[in-house]
Design an enzyme around this catalytic site. Structure first.
Site, PDB file in Angstrom:
ATOM      1  N   THR A   4      43.949  40.856  40.707  1.00  0.00           N
ATOM      2  CA  THR A   4      43.720  40.886  41.893  1.00  0.00           C
ATOM      3  C   THR A   4      44.723  39.607  42.598  1.00  0.00           C
ATOM      4  O   THR A   4      45.057  39.649  43.426  1.00  0.00           O
ATOM      5  CB  THR A   4      42.168  40.485  42.418  1.00  0.00           C
ATOM      6  OG1 THR A   4      41.579  41.651  41.716  1.00  0.00           O
ATOM      7  CG2 THR A   4      42.005  40.480  43.599  1.00  0.00           C
ATOM      8  N   CYS A   5      44.692  38.402  41.565  1.00  0.00           N
ATOM      9  CA  CYS A   5      45.429  37.281  42.164  1.00  0.00           C
ATOM     10  C   CYS A   5      46.740  37.503  42.332  1.00  0.00           C
ATOM     11  O   CYS A   5      47.393  37.313  43.232  1.00  0.00           O
ATOM     12  CB  CYS A   5      45.186  36.139  41.039  1.00  0.00           C
ATOM     13  SG  CYS A   5      43.652  35.790  40.621  1.00  0.00           S
TER      14      CYS A   5
END
Length: 161
Positions: A49-50
């Site tokens: 996600t990052c």
């Protein structure tokens, strides 16, 4: 207890990368003093996600954030500054996003936004969040409770500024 809107950021020392490619210590006031800063935190560089959503959103919305009056866009993570510098370069964030390495999670712990990810082999990390900081004071705080980046996204930050 977690930091809240109206609180002043605690004094801490981040690691940043100097223009000469040498890591340096940077104090909280050097980053936030006298500035309006869009700060976002990630549990880990290169994590799905990052890497695929959170950082890219801030890179893509950089000009819009600057137009909203932010002097600086900064990212903090418990990764070391070498990892964060490479991540910024590979993601197009170099020269746009100031990477603030919090390798020992000192800042995350001081603001009460640390998370224990030992069971996942990741140790102590930062929760995912974003905040608007003006002259060292938190004006807006958006903490994620799930592994998403909706509340802390660049789009949300643009709508709050």
């Amino acid at each position: 207890m977690a930091i809240k809107v109206g609180d002043r950021l605690p004094e801490t020392t981040f690691r940043t990368m100097g223009e000469d490619g040498v890591p340096k210590e940077t104090k909280t006031d050097e980053v936030f003093g006298g500035k309006k800063v869009a700060l976002f935190a990630v549990p880990g560089a290169y994590t799905p996600t990052c890497h695929k959503q959170h950082l890219p959103g801030y890179v893509q919305n950089y000009e819009q954030l600057k137009a909203k009056g932010f002097d600086l866009i900064a990212c903090t993570s418990t990764n070391d500054i070498f990892v964060l510098t490479s991540w910024a370069k590979e993601s197009g964030g170099a020269g746009k996003i100031l990477m603030l390495a919090d390798g020992s999670a000192e800042f995350a712990k001081k603001i009460g936004l640390d998370v224990d990810l030992f069971a996942r082999g990741m140790g102590v990390r930062s929760k995912r969040y974003s905040m608007i900081v003006e002259n060292g004071v938190v004006k807006s705080l958006n903490v994620e409770e799930a592994p998403v980046h909706d509340k802390s996204s660049a789009a949300t930050m643009c709508s709050l500024a």
